[in-house]
Design a protein around this motif. Sequence first.
Motif, PDB file in Angstrom:
ATOM      1  N   ARG A  74      -4.341  -2.463   0.039  1.00  9.95           N
ATOM      2  CA  ARG A  74      -5.284  -3.393   0.671  1.00  9.95           C
ATOM      3  C   ARG A  74      -6.009  -4.118  -0.454  1.00  9.95           C
ATOM      4  NH1 ARG A  74      -8.658  -0.078   3.573  1.00  9.95           N
ATOM      5  NH2 ARG A  74      -7.555  -0.207   5.555  1.00  9.95           N
ATOM      6  N   ASP A  75      -5.920  -5.444  -0.442  1.00 12.38           N
ATOM      7  CA  ASP A  75      -6.521  -6.250  -1.512  1.00 12.38           C
ATOM      8  C   ASP A  75      -6.089  -5.740  -2.890  1.00 12.38           C
ATOM      9  OD1 ASP A  75      -7.874  -7.617   0.517  1.00 12.38           O
ATOM     10  OD2 ASP A  75      -9.570  -6.217   0.446  1.00 12.38           O
ATOM     11  N   GLY A  76      -4.821  -5.401  -3.010  1.00  5.01           N
ATOM     12  CA  GLY A  76      -4.270  -4.990  -4.299  1.00  5.01           C
ATOM     13  C   GLY A  76      -4.541  -3.549  -4.686  1.00  5.01           C
ATOM     14  N   GLU A  77      -5.320  -2.824  -3.871  1.00  8.01           N
ATOM     15  CA  GLU A  77      -5.635  -1.432  -4.186  1.00  8.01           C
ATOM     16  C   GLU A  77      -4.719  -0.492  -3.397  1.00  8.01           C
ATOM     17  OE1 GLU A  77      -9.397   1.682  -3.768  1.00  8.01           O
ATOM     18  OE2 GLU A  77      -9.495  -0.326  -2.887  1.00  8.01           O
ATOM     19  N   GLU A  78      -4.134   0.492  -4.092  1.00  6.29           N
ATOM     20  CA  GLU A  78      -3.246   1.444  -3.411  1.00  6.29           C
ATOM     21  C   GLU A  78      -4.074   2.384  -2.531  1.00  6.29           C
ATOM     22  OE1 GLU A  78      -0.644   3.464  -6.115  1.00  6.29           O
ATOM     23  OE2 GLU A  78       0.189   1.585  -6.897  1.00  6.29           O
ATOM     24  N   ILE A  79      -3.743   2.452  -1.235  1.00  5.13           N
ATOM     25  CA  ILE A  79      -4.532   3.329  -0.365  1.00  5.13           C
ATOM     26  C   ILE A  79      -3.740   4.520   0.180  1.00  5.13           C
ATOM     27  CG2 ILE A  79      -6.291   1.645   0.281  1.00  5.13           C
ATOM     28  CD1 ILE A  79      -4.732   1.093   2.803  1.00  5.13           C
ATOM     29  N   ALA A  80      -2.422   4.438   0.209  1.00  7.82           N
ATOM     30  CA  ALA A  80      -1.645   5.594   0.679  1.00  7.82           C
ATOM     31  C   ALA A  80      -0.192   5.436   0.240  1.00  7.82           C
ATOM     32  CB  ALA A  80      -1.714   5.734   2.192  1.00  7.82           C
ATOM     33  N   HIS A  81       0.474   6.590   0.029  1.00  7.02           N
ATOM     34  CA  HIS A  81       1.865   6.628  -0.413  1.00  7.02           C
ATOM     35  C   HIS A  81       2.684   7.391   0.618  1.00  7.02           C
ATOM     36  CE1 HIS A  81      -0.645   5.965  -3.950  1.00  7.02           C
ATOM     37  NE2 HIS A  81       0.389   5.346  -4.494  1.00  7.02           N
ATOM     38  N   PHE A  82       3.488   6.656   1.353  1.00  8.72           N
ATOM     39  CA  PHE A  82       4.270   7.238   2.440  1.00  8.72           C
ATOM     40  C   PHE A  82       5.702   7.505   1.987  1.00  8.72           C
ATOM     41  CE2 PHE A  82       0.939   4.639   4.337  1.00  8.72           C
ATOM     42  CZ  PHE A  82       0.376   5.509   5.260  1.00  8.72           C
ATOM     43  N   TYR A  83       6.319   8.503   2.570  1.00 11.34           N
ATOM     44  CA  TYR A  83       7.698   8.807   2.204  1.00 11.34           C
ATOM     45  C   TYR A  83       8.339   9.633   3.313  1.00 11.34           C
ATOM     46  CZ  TYR A  83       5.972  13.471   1.192  1.00 11.34           C
ATOM     47  OH  TYR A  83       5.390  14.699   1.310  1.00 11.34           O
ATOM     48  N   GLY A  84       9.652   9.708   3.274  1.00  9.45           N
ATOM     49  CA  GLY A  84      10.370  10.547   4.224  1.00  9.45           C
ATOM     50  C   GLY A  84      11.840  10.607   3.881  1.00  9.45           C
TER      51      GLY A  84
END
Lengths: 170, 170
Positions: A74-84
Motif C-alpha cells: 500500500r503506497d509502496g509499503e509492504e504490508i503482507a506476504h502471501f503464499y501457497g
Amino acid sequence: MTTTDAHPTTTIEADPDVPTVRMVREFDAPRELVYRAHVDPELVRQWMGPHSIAMDIEVWDMRTGGEYRYTATRDGEEIAHFYGAVHRVDENERIVQTFGFEEMPDAVSLDTLTFHELPGGRTRLEALSVVYDFEARAGMLASGMEVGVDEGYAALDDVLARLGGAAERA
Amino acid sequence: MTTTDAHPTTTIEADPDVPTVRMVREFDAPRELVYRAHVDPELVRQWMGPHSIAMDIEVWDMRTGGEYRYTATRDGEEIAHFYGAVHRVDENERIVQTFGFEEMPDAVSLDTLTFHELPGGRTRLEALSVVYDFEARAGMLASGMEVGVDEGYAALDDVLARLGGAAERA
C-alpha cells in the motif's frame, strides 16, 4: 457484453457444522475467461485484492504441484506476504490450493475454486475454504476479507469485460 | 540406542467437533533424524506405507512451495498414485502439505506434521489432517489407513535405529 455499474454480490457463508467458508459469485463471462483470469499472473495482478492494495506477484505457477507467492503493498509499503502450494489444477474446472501469509505462519487454509458453466455464457465461481478449527475460521471472517473479495471481484468484472470485448473484436 | 520388538502404538483420534484426524506416535530417536527420514526420499522409500506395498517415488521436493508424487505397487502392479503440494516447511519442526490420489480426484486433505522434541533424545510426531466434511473423514478412517501407518512407523523405527547407530559410529 453488457456491463453495469451494479456489480453482482458475493455470497459468503460460514457452515454451522464444519470450519469452512463458502464464497459464491457469478460473472458475466464464459468459464474459460474466468479461469484464465485466475491462472495468468498478468491478469491476476489487474484484479486481485482491495483497490487500495497492489499485488506484486513473485511466483504464480498454477499447475498441479505448483506454487504462488505475492506481496501486498500500500503506497509502496509492504504490508503482507502471501503464499501457497497448488494441490491440483483441472483446466477450466477447478483449482485446489493452500493459502497462507508470512505474518501469521500458523494460519493456513485449503481452498477449492470451482468454475461452473452457466447458461448464456455466464459463470458461477465457488471458493470453498477449510481451516483446522472454528477459532481460525472466526479469525478469517473477522479479517475484513469481504472488502478484498468485493473490490477484487468488481475489478475482475472489468478485466473480463475487456477480455470478452477483445475476443469479440478478434 | 535400544530397540525392542514391541513398537510403540500410534494414537489415531477423530475429533467430535471438526473433520480432523490426529495421529500421534513417539520415536526413540532425535527430532533431526525423524525429520530427515521424512524429507530425504532415499529414507522415505525405506519405511512409508504397509509392508506389502512398495513406494516408487517420482518427486519428493519437501520445501515451501514444493510437491511430491509417488506410486504404490504390489507385486509389480500399480495400485495407487499419490501426490500433494507442500505449503510450508520449517526445518526440523513442521511440514504442512496436501494429500490426494489420482484414483479419487475429489479427495484431498490438508496435513500438518509437527516434530516435537522429547527428553532423552526422543521425538513425538503429530500428524493433523483436516478434510472438507465428516463424510470424507469417515471414508479416510474406513480406508484401512492404520495398517499402513502402523507398519510404516515400525519400519521407520528400524530406519531411525540404523541412522542413530551410524551417527554413533561416525
